[in-house]
Design a protein around this motif. Structure first.
Motif, PDB file in Angstrom:
ATOM      1  N   PRO A 115     -50.101  -7.980  38.791  1.00 41.74           N
ATOM      2  CA  PRO A 115     -48.995  -7.973  39.754  1.00 41.74           C
ATOM      3  C   PRO A 115     -48.276  -9.322  39.755  1.00 41.74           C
ATOM      4  N   ILE A 116     -47.028  -9.293  40.243  1.00 41.91           N
ATOM      5  CA  ILE A 116     -46.249 -10.533  40.226  1.00 41.91           C
ATOM      6  C   ILE A 116     -45.158 -10.514  41.294  1.00 41.91           C
ATOM      7  N   TYR A 117     -44.830 -11.690  41.807  1.00 44.05           N
ATOM      8  CA  TYR A 117     -43.728 -11.892  42.751  1.00 44.05           C
ATOM      9  C   TYR A 117     -42.483 -11.167  42.210  1.00 44.05           C
ATOM     10  N   PRO A 118     -41.887 -10.253  43.008  1.00 43.95           N
ATOM     11  CA  PRO A 118     -40.883  -9.319  42.475  1.00 43.95           C
ATOM     12  C   PRO A 118     -39.744  -9.926  41.642  1.00 43.95           C
ATOM     13  N   PRO A 119     -39.176 -11.101  41.976  1.00 47.64           N
ATOM     14  CA  PRO A 119     -38.080 -11.614  41.135  1.00 47.64           C
ATOM     15  C   PRO A 119     -38.469 -11.895  39.672  1.00 47.64           C
ATOM     16  N   PHE A 120     -39.773 -12.010  39.387  1.00 48.54           N
ATOM     17  CA  PHE A 120     -40.176 -12.148  37.980  1.00 48.54           C
ATOM     18  C   PHE A 120     -39.827 -10.876  37.200  1.00 48.54           C
ATOM     19  N   LEU A 121     -39.814  -9.748  37.916  1.00 49.52           N
ATOM     20  CA  LEU A 121     -39.507  -8.480  37.262  1.00 49.52           C
ATOM     21  C   LEU A 121     -38.004  -8.222  37.222  1.00 49.52           C
ATOM     22  N   SER A 122     -37.278  -8.710  38.241  1.00 45.33           N
ATOM     23  CA  SER A 122     -35.842  -8.420  38.297  1.00 45.33           C
ATOM     24  C   SER A 122     -34.990  -9.463  37.574  1.00 45.33           C
ATOM     25  N   ALA A 123     -35.418 -10.739  37.543  1.00 49.64           N
ATOM     26  CA  ALA A 123     -34.558 -11.777  36.950  1.00 49.64           C
ATOM     27  C   ALA A 123     -34.247 -11.507  35.468  1.00 49.64           C
ATOM     28  N   PRO A 124     -35.253 -11.156  34.638  1.00 55.37           N
ATOM     29  CA  PRO A 124     -34.925 -10.862  33.237  1.00 55.37           C
ATOM     30  C   PRO A 124     -33.957  -9.675  33.120  1.00 55.37           C
ATOM     31  N   LEU A 163     -42.126 -16.722  28.182  1.00 54.54           N
ATOM     32  CA  LEU A 163     -43.225 -16.360  29.081  1.00 54.54           C
ATOM     33  C   LEU A 163     -42.889 -16.889  30.473  1.00 54.54           C
ATOM     34  N   LEU A 164     -42.854 -15.981  31.451  1.00 54.02           N
ATOM     35  CA  LEU A 164     -42.643 -16.397  32.850  1.00 54.02           C
ATOM     36  C   LEU A 164     -44.021 -16.514  33.499  1.00 54.02           C
ATOM     37  N   LEU A 165     -44.387 -17.735  33.822  1.00 49.21           N
ATOM     38  CA  LEU A 165     -45.719 -18.013  34.365  1.00 49.21           C
ATOM     39  C   LEU A 165     -45.603 -18.331  35.853  1.00 49.21           C
ATOM     40  N   CYS A 166     -46.473 -17.766  36.650  1.00 47.10           N
ATOM     41  CA  CYS A 166     -46.503 -18.070  38.080  1.00 47.10           C
ATOM     42  C   CYS A 166     -47.808 -18.827  38.343  1.00 47.10           C
ATOM     43  N   GLU A 199     -43.956 -23.202  39.786  1.00 51.06           N
ATOM     44  CA  GLU A 199     -45.061 -23.900  40.455  1.00 51.06           C
ATOM     45  C   GLU A 199     -44.723 -24.178  41.918  1.00 51.06           C
ATOM     46  N   ILE A 200     -43.993 -23.257  42.535  1.00 49.13           N
ATOM     47  CA  ILE A 200     -43.543 -23.458  43.919  1.00 49.13           C
ATOM     48  C   ILE A 200     -44.718 -23.561  44.888  1.00 49.13           C
TER      49      ILE A 200
END
Ligand code: PLP
Length: 381
Positions: A115-124, A163-166, A199-200
């Motif tokens: 799972p991931i913070y939703p904007p990781f899925l929408s930004a790309p 790669l989008l890393l959280c 890295e917020i």
């Protein structure tokens, strides 16, 4: 010095996004990631002085700001960066959208773990890039979420570019270890991937013996392929003030980020700069007190949820977010069950994980206790 983490002013008066959602209803909001705590007194003081000035014209980043951020990163993580590696942004989500445009070309693929913070899925997708998701997996024994290395390898194609890393990870609360980060860095190098590391949550390390390791601090090769995204807003509860930043040691990556921003991304507001400067310069004592409070809240959440049949949760290493598996309840929408009982949780479906829930425990302890009691009651309905 002692700080007040036991009470907070009525947030409905300020049109709070978190509290507005359940306006007029007896629902404790524990969804969006901001805190029901007043921010650090030195930040309030700095903002008060700036507001008293009374002129709010166009504002450049204060001269002291970039050196203060550099000093704070060296002080807190031993990470040495140069002031001119910093690009100011009005929010971190803007940063995720900018890097999706800047670091992957049209129709190239952006990889992330769910799972991931939703904007990781929408930004790309906003950028016209294809998003490839690889589910995280549970460790042997099920005690923590980890990268599924074989699945990550299998997901890469010749078109994968970014790669989008959280890190730390929203929503699982993992603070990736140095060994895990090194494995990710090797993976990125092997496939020629660029990395954007959000890295917020780095100032919210709850495991007291651990220190956040910035991904780009691993080594020079990793730094050269990485844009780090940071902000004081999560740790110091400042999201409405709109100030974040990207860090890239590589001049070409910085140029690509600036090109993607040009003419579209608004500059940061003066109050955002003021608050960010005060946070990194004067916020440490408050931050340590906050972390103590959050550790107590985390332990309470873990103990309480751990004793509720049908729910499963994990140790939160960093962030103030607990990730909950509610699939055993068999509800079509577990969020609905808890909302009906007076607790507003974030539905895991938005994170790519239906049947899961995210609980924000950054609130005074009595409110958290009340919410957990309501959740227990909801299970008996
Ligand atoms: C991982 C992560 N990135 C970005 C954000 C949002 O940042 P901003 O408010 O600066 O857009 C959040 C907010 O919860 C977050 O958890």
């Amino acid at each position: 010095m002692s700080f007040d983490f036991d009470s907070f002013p009525d947030r409905r008066e300020t049109s709070s996004t978190k509290w507005n959602r359940y306006a007029g209803r007896d629902v404790i909001p524990m969804w969006v990631a901001d805190m029901d705590f007043r921010c650090a007194p030195p930040i309030v003081e700095a903002l008060r002085a700036r507001v008293e000035h009374g002129i709010f014209g166009y504002t450049d980043p204060p001269a002291a700001l970039a050196p203060t951020v550099c000093d704070a990163l060296a002080r807190d993580y031993g990470w040495r960066i140069e002031p001119d590696w910093i690009i100011w942004l009005p929010s971190l989500v803007v940063g995720l959208n900018v890097v999706s445009r800047a670091l992957a070309a049209d129709h190239e693929e952006v990889l992330t773990g769910t799972p991931i913070y939703p904007p990781f899925l929408s930004a790309p997708v906003n950028a016209g890039r294809k998003v490839i998701t690889v589910p995280l997996t549970l460790s042997a024994g099920g005690t923590r979420w980890e990268w599924d290395w074989p699945a990550l390898e299998a997901a890469v194609t010749p078109h994968t570019r970014l790669l989008l890393l959280c890190h730390p990870h929203n929503p699982t609360g993992r603070a990736w270890t140095r060994a895990e980060l090194e494995q990710l860095a090797q993976f990125a190098a092997r496939h020629g991937l660029l990395v954007a590391s959000d890295e917020i949550h780095c100032g919210l390390m709850l495991d007291a013996q651990r220190t956040h390791v910035p991904f780009a601090s691993l080594d020079a090769d990793t730094a050269a392929r990485t844009v780090t995204l940071m902000s004081a807003s999560k740790t110091f509860n400042l999201p409405t003030l709109g100030c974040a930043f990207a860090i890239a040691s590589d001049a070409q990556l910085r140029a690509r980020v600036r090109r993607a921003m040009a003419g579209i991304v608004h500059h940061v507001g003066g109050l955002g700069y003021t608050a960010t400067l005060a946070a990194y310069r004067d916020g440490q004592a408050w931050q340590q007190a906050l972390l103590d409070t959050l550790r107590g809240n985390r332990d309470l959440v873990q103990a309480q949820l751990g004793s509720m049949a049908g729910l499963r949760t994990w140790h939160v290493e960093a962030t103030y977010l607990a990730w909950i598996d509610a699939r055993e309840l068999g509800d079509a929408s577990p969020a609905q069950r808890f909302e009906s009982a007076g607790v507003g949780l974030y539905d895991g479906a938005a994170f790519g994980a239906p049947g899961f829930l995210r609980l924000n425990f950054a609130c005074p302890r009595p409110l958290l206790r009340e919410a957990l009691e309501r959740m227990r009651t909801a299970l008996h309905r």
